[in-house]
Design a protein around this motif. Structure first.
Motif, short mmCIF file in Angstrom:
data_model
loop_
_atom_site.label_atom_id
_atom_site.label_comp_id
_atom_site.label_asym_id
_atom_site.label_seq_id
_atom_site.Cartn_x
_atom_site.Cartn_y
_atom_site.Cartn_z
N TRP A 245 12.20 -4.86 2.08
CA TRP A 245 11.22 -4.21 2.98
C TRP A 245 9.98 -3.92 2.13
O TRP A 245 8.88 -4.34 2.67
N VAL A 246 9.98 -3.43 1.11
CA VAL A 246 8.69 -3.18 0.34
C VAL A 246 7.89 -4.29 -0.08
O VAL A 246 6.72 -4.35 0.00
N LEU A 247 8.65 -5.35 -0.50
CA LEU A 247 8.15 -6.28 -0.99
C LEU A 247 7.16 -7.17 0.35
O LEU A 247 6.10 -7.45 0.05
N VAL A 248 7.90 -7.03 1.37
CA VAL A 248 7.29 -7.81 2.60
C VAL A 248 5.97 -6.78 3.00
O VAL A 248 4.89 -7.35 3.27
N ASN A 249 6.22 -5.44 3.41
CA ASN A 249 5.48 -4.71 4.13
C ASN A 249 4.84 -3.88 3.15
O ASN A 249 3.55 -3.67 3.72
N VAL A 250 4.68 -3.56 1.95
CA VAL A 250 3.83 -2.89 1.18
C VAL A 250 2.95 -4.14 0.20
O VAL A 250 1.67 -3.89 0.22
N PHE A 251 3.81 -4.97 -0.30
CA PHE A 251 3.00 -5.73 -1.15
C PHE A 251 2.54 -7.30 -0.59
O PHE A 251 1.66 -7.95 -1.24
N GLY A 252 3.08 -7.59 0.49
CA GLY A 252 2.56 -8.74 1.33
C GLY A 252 3.31 -10.00 0.60
O GLY A 252 2.35 -10.84 0.63
N ARG A 253 4.52 -9.79 -0.06
CA ARG A 253 5.03 -10.90 -0.80
C ARG A 253 6.47 -11.32 -0.20
O ARG A 253 7.01 -10.46 0.64
N PHE A 254 6.89 -12.27 -0.30
CA PHE A 254 8.07 -12.98 -0.02
C PHE A 254 9.27 -12.25 -0.42
O PHE A 254 9.01 -11.95 -1.88
N PRO A 255 10.21 -11.74 0.20
CA PRO A 255 11.66 -11.47 -0.23
C PRO A 255 12.18 -12.30 -1.23
O PRO A 255 11.93 -13.63 -0.99
#
Length: 489
Positions: A245-255
């Motif tokens: 969730w942090v990868l997607v929503n904070v960093f804008g990165r694919f999980p």
């Protein structure tokens, strides 16, 4: 209109077409962030633009600016807009278009806005933007029809929340690029899936797209300024930098995976081998999770948990509502439960709740489809399962039940927009061949926080047996049962 006025108006429109940032500022008073300026400058010169974004950087607002720029500066254009759901399109992009229209006297005078269509007042049949969606049950052909058949000299396709948009929709948009003077696709979304249009634009089709990557990483100097640094740091501290969730929503990165197993077999096996002393859990509230059978082949499950220790559940088949309520009431009375959570999804547990209320208990009815307390989650089911998974990873002790292990390891999750969603029970039942009633009973004990009881006088005999062997529901048959606390003794 005099020739001088017409020439001046044409000059202004040409300037706006070549410089969308100037258009945004002069029409709407919009001052773009650095990443937004990059997209605005790229818009006139690229046929395909993609934005891979964290949560909340202002991508929907920018999409609206691009749409208005295309409508205002191209002759007789057609713009087709879609999103992951009809509600998302109506509440997000289409509402944003209305907001910016109301901020610009020029746009408001030139264009009419309705709930499904925007059109030029002078040319309503040939100069427009439309909102297009597909039904929830649509097959790939019906999804493709959303954007199919559109051709014009000036044609723009806009896909918002593209992370979960089906490939068939994008294929129809690509077909629209085959003819015309100026045809474009612009898409934006969170990187929630390792497949689909946004993933391909970020990987094997990267050379075809002008890709803008937007992050809320508090340590990145190029981060979106609209993302609260405090919020971003709180999410990272609470869940970890590698949390999907942090990868997607904070960093804008694919999980790491677009469809993940919530728990791995090694994690569950370790939890089932874990031994806890009584003083490691005795201070916590005693909770019962009651999963009520929906169909004849399902099981009724009464699952006890106290703090970091979960105990062997009671499993009942083909019992009446009052009989199940009697078992729950007896367990609650003899064990001294502080909270009873009953699955009320679909109304199946209503009779158990009513019966327990009549017996003087205070059960809490829980709907798996209900709203989660934490906005990270799609619904209550996702919230409870993620809480349970975190409990296992933090050192929780589970009873050694092979079926429970199989059920917990079968649970998968994905993203619905920017929210974590756990696979539905019906789909898991299809794969397992039976309903995951044990897992559902267990996670019900995470439905809501219950305050621990006040400390009392020492009472129970402590033993060296594993905490998960302690049985608050079943009558022990072994010779040493007298040394075990037994609520039915």
């Amino acid at each position: 209109m005099s020739s001088q006025v017409a020439e001046a108006a044409g000059s202004k429109l040409r300037a706006w077409r070549e410089n969308p940032a100037q258009f945004a500022h002069e029409c709407f008073g919009f001052n773009p962030d650095p990443w937004q300026l990059d997209v605005l400058q790229a818009f006139p010169h690229n046929q395909r633009l993609a934005m891979k974004a964290c949560k909340g950087p202002g991508k929907t607002g920018l999409l609206s600016i691009l749409i208005w720029n295309f409508l205002a500066t191209r002759p007789h254009p057609k713009v087709a807009c879609t999103s992951i759901t009809a509600d998302n399109l109506a509440d997000g992009l289409w509402t944003e278009l209305a907001k910016w229209r109301n901020n610009s006297p020029f746009v408001k005078q030139a264009f009419e806005w309705t709930k499904t269509r925007i059109f030029a007042r002078d040319h309503p049949e040939t100069w427009w933007a439309s909102a297009r969606t597909w039904s929830k049950g649509a097959d790939s052909n019906q999804q493709a029809d959303t954007l199919a058949g559109l051709h014009a000299d000036y044609l723009l396709f806009v896909l918002d929340e593209v992370g979960g948009i089906p490939d068939a929709v994008m294929a129809a948009a690509e077909a629209g690029l085959s003819t015309g003077i100026e045809t474009k696709i612009v898409m934006a979304g969170n990187p929630t899936h390792l497949e689909g249009p946004l993933y391909r634009a970020s990987t094997n089709e990267r050379h075809l797209w002008h890709l803008t990557e937007i992050t809320g990483d508090p340590d990145d100097p190029k981060r979106s300024p609209r993302i609260s640094v405090q919020w971003a740091r709180e999410q990272i501290e609470k869940y970890g930098r590698d949390n999907p969730w942090v990868l997607v929503n904070v960093f804008g990165r694919f999980p790491p995976s677009s469809l993940n197993a919530l728990l791995g077999p090694d994690e569950v096996s370790e939890a089932m081998r874990r031994h806890l002393r009584e003083d490691q859990y005795s201070f916590a509230a005693k909770l019962l999770g009651v999963d009520v059978a929906r169909f004849g082949d399902d099981r009724n499950v009464v699952f006890p948990r106290q703090g970091m220790a979960a105990f062997r559940p009671k499993i009942l088949r083909n019992v009446r509502t009052n009989e199940l309520a009697d078992v729950v009431a007896l367990a609650s009375q003899t064990w001294g439960a502080h909270g009873i959570f009953v699955d009320g999804t679909g109304g199946y547990g209503a009779g158990v709740v009513d019966s327990l209320l009549l017996k003087g208990h205070a059960p809490i009815e829980v709907s798996f489809a209900g709203k989660a307390m934490n906005p990270r989650y799609f619904n209550k089911r996702a919230e409870m399962y993620f809480e349970a998974a975190e409990w296992v990873k933090r050192g929780g002790a589970l009873p050694n039940i092979p079926e429970l292990q199989r059920e917990l390891c079968a649970i998968t999750y994905t993203f619905q927009g920017d929210k974590l969603r756990v696979e539905e029970k019906e789909h898991i039942k299809e794969r397992l061949g039976y309903s995951p009633d044990l897992a559902d009973g267990f996670v019900l004990t995470f439905a809501a926080p219950i305050a621990p009881p006040p400390p009392g006088p020492p009472g129970l005999v402590r033993t060296n047996r594993a905490a998960t062997e302690y049985d608050p529901i079943h009558r022990q048959e072994e010779a040493n049962a007298a040394t075990e606390y037994n609520p039915f003794a």
